[in-house]
Scaffold this motif. Sequence first.
Motif, short mmCIF file in Angstrom:
data_model
loop_
_atom_site.label_atom_id
_atom_site.label_comp_id
_atom_site.label_asym_id
_atom_site.label_seq_id
_atom_site.Cartn_x
_atom_site.Cartn_y
_atom_site.Cartn_z
N THR A 101 -10.06 5.54 5.43
CA THR A 101 -10.32 4.04 6.35
C THR A 101 -9.46 4.44 6.80
OG1 THR A 101 -10.26 3.27 3.85
CG2 THR A 101 -8.38 2.06 4.91
N LYS A 152 -12.69 0.14 -0.35
CA LYS A 152 -12.50 1.22 1.13
C LYS A 152 -13.25 2.53 0.79
CE LYS A 152 -7.41 1.24 0.11
NZ LYS A 152 -6.42 2.21 -0.57
N PRO A 153 -13.88 2.97 2.34
CA PRO A 153 -13.03 3.19 3.00
C PRO A 153 -13.42 1.25 3.89
CG PRO A 153 -14.67 4.56 3.20
CD PRO A 153 -14.96 4.19 2.18
N LEU A 154 -11.99 1.28 4.71
CA LEU A 154 -12.09 -0.17 4.64
C LEU A 154 -12.64 -0.24 6.52
CD1 LEU A 154 -9.08 -1.61 4.22
CD2 LEU A 154 -10.57 -1.96 2.97
N SER A 162 -13.38 2.63 -9.04
CA SER A 162 -14.97 2.26 -9.20
C SER A 162 -14.57 1.29 -9.52
CB SER A 162 -15.56 3.13 -10.01
OG SER A 162 -14.60 2.89 -10.98
N GLU A 214 1.07 -1.24 -0.13
CA GLU A 214 -0.11 -0.04 0.10
C GLU A 214 1.01 1.21 -0.27
OE1 GLU A 214 -3.45 1.57 0.29
OE2 GLU A 214 -2.30 3.09 0.45
N ASP A 215 0.49 2.25 -0.88
CA ASP A 215 2.27 3.71 -1.11
C ASP A 215 1.11 4.55 -0.09
OD1 ASP A 215 -0.56 3.96 -3.17
OD2 ASP A 215 -0.04 5.13 -4.21
N ASP A 216 -0.09 4.65 0.63
CA ASP A 216 -0.44 5.31 1.46
C ASP A 216 0.05 5.65 2.65
OD1 ASP A 216 -2.99 7.71 1.51
OD2 ASP A 216 -2.76 7.03 3.35
N GLU A 260 -5.57 12.51 10.01
CA GLU A 260 -6.20 11.73 9.14
C GLU A 260 -7.33 12.86 8.72
OE1 GLU A 260 -4.84 9.52 6.71
OE2 GLU A 260 -3.69 9.34 7.71
N HIS A 306 -11.64 8.81 -4.37
CA HIS A 306 -10.59 8.01 -3.64
C HIS A 306 -9.05 8.30 -2.99
CE1 HIS A 306 -7.51 4.58 -3.94
NE2 HIS A 306 -6.31 5.48 -4.81
N GLY A 341 -0.47 6.30 5.62
CA GLY A 341 -1.58 6.53 6.44
C GLY A 341 -2.55 5.45 6.63
N VAL A 342 -2.55 4.67 5.56
CA VAL A 342 -4.00 3.26 5.24
C VAL A 342 -2.41 2.43 5.57
CG1 VAL A 342 -5.10 2.18 3.56
CG2 VAL A 342 -5.20 4.50 3.58
N ASP A 349 0.30 2.38 7.91
CA ASP A 349 0.46 2.46 9.35
C ASP A 349 -0.86 1.92 10.58
OD1 ASP A 349 1.99 3.69 11.03
OD2 ASP A 349 0.59 4.58 11.60
N SER A 350 -1.92 2.64 9.80
CA SER A 350 -3.43 2.00 10.17
C SER A 350 -3.60 0.54 10.03
CB SER A 350 -4.64 2.64 10.07
OG SER A 350 -5.00 2.79 8.93
N ASP A 387 -3.39 -2.73 -2.19
CA ASP A 387 -3.91 -2.48 -2.96
C ASP A 387 -3.90 -1.69 -4.21
OD1 ASP A 387 -5.07 0.40 -3.57
OD2 ASP A 387 -3.73 1.97 -3.44
N SER A 432 -4.44 0.63 -6.71
CA SER A 432 -3.47 1.71 -7.47
C SER A 432 -1.66 1.94 -7.07
CB SER A 432 -4.35 2.85 -7.91
OG SER A 432 -5.19 3.16 -6.16
N GLY A 438 3.74 2.97 -10.02
CA GLY A 438 5.44 2.09 -10.70
C GLY A 438 4.42 0.46 -11.36
N GLY A 473 -10.22 1.49 -3.90
CA GLY A 473 -11.36 2.93 -3.24
C GLY A 473 -11.49 3.69 -4.62
#
Lengths: 115, 383
Positions: free
Chosen positions: B164, A101-103, A82, A7-9, B197, B157, A11-12, A14-15, A51, A53, A56, A80
Amino acid sequence: MRVHVVEDDAGVSDSLSLILQNLGHEVILYPDAEGLLRTTPPAGADTVIVDLSLPGISGGQLIRWLQKLASPPVLVVITGQSQGAIDHQLRGVSPVRVLRKPLNAESLLHVLTGD
Amino acid sequence: MDQPTVSEARLLSVLDTAADGIIVIDERARILIFNKACETMFGIGAADAIGQNVKLVMPTEYAADHDEYVGSYIRTGVKKIIGIGREVRGRHADGTVFPLELSVGEAATPEGRQFIGILRDLRPRKESEARLAELQSELVHLARVSAIDEMGAAIAHELNQPLTALMLYLQAIRRAHSRGVDINTVVGDILDKAAGEAERAGHIIQRMRQFVEKRAPERHARDLDPLIDDAIDLTLLGQRHRIRIDREEGPALPPVSVDPVQIQQIVVNLVRNAIEAASVSPEPAIRVSTRLKGDDVILDVQDNGPGIAPEALPKLFEAFASSKRRGMGLGLAISRTIAQNHGGDLLVDPGGHGKGACFSLVLPAFASATAVAGEGGADGADG
């Protein structure tokens, strides 16, 4: 269980790592598909959360590669995007579990325990 | 006044058929002729107007100085309005002050110098101008909403990410708490992250809202570069292509007088187009830079795509002529309109033969823009 999270985000991921550790799993985080591909491939008993998206190499490509492993790990797609974009990315992929998402913790737990 | 002669009567009837208001005054600014159109325009009968000072039809602030203007011209011969024509304001008998176009001519007669004023009520023109400006601003707003609409899925997204993370942080605390796990040492840290967040989600909403909200056009002296940076952030919210963005800021650029949201709308449009054009290249990259050229501040958006096909070039800035599948094809047409409303322009170097396209937004620097505005101002019925 060992859970790999691609997962590149920040925040996502880490949580996710917090809640998965909370559930008693060993968690390994990768910011992109390349990160996972550089290490030893996940074992058949592992779970890989991908994830869709990713920067790379795309999530779809990583899933195709993981499904071709001799003993493929359990795969969970998180996204997240469509439904149209998901279908497009996962064209020609054997069915995988998809979490939109949101999960939340319940759906995650549900998927990880197998049904 | 004496009984008019035949030729005077003929002249008066000609004046009364004129659609424009016509007033003739003498050297002491007394009204000699006040035609029918003037009667309607000012709500004063010719019989009541003739012989009075022409201040009668002026708002008080002009009226105070008018005698001095006439006197000054007669003494010095310096023409401030004669033969020029300009926009002034008139006053109706009911007190309504309204815009007028006034041109003044001068005639030497045996009875002394006379001044002939021709007046046209500008209200109908002003109203249609205002209506046009309103429609244009609606269209500009519509194009912004359409841009957000096109980026909608990607923005959803982007919002899903902080939501999330927020949900998982809170649920992690909830689970630990309900199982009686001691989380005192980490809970503060996790709550901070959760709040961070939520803030991130808020920023995304805020940025979008700022962009799509309907507001009257405005002008502020602003530095262009921070506006550009914000607009790039917004564009990247809705962006799935992988792209390198090189950003260069020109040294010590003067501010520009702009409607910030409209300028950001141009930047979003140019950057989205550039990203799309560059996406077919093996190493997609765009360069967004600013520079000063004479009295203009210029933003260049250069992509490394294939350039613009020569056959597409003539219709590039026309509405609804886009070759793109998505959107209304309004982006460039509206961007150019906005640029021109700011006294600037939107130019293109189509590139080709291995070179990408480069769009340049030209905006006059703030100082020179105010100078131009000052020249055109209507500052009284002097003369």
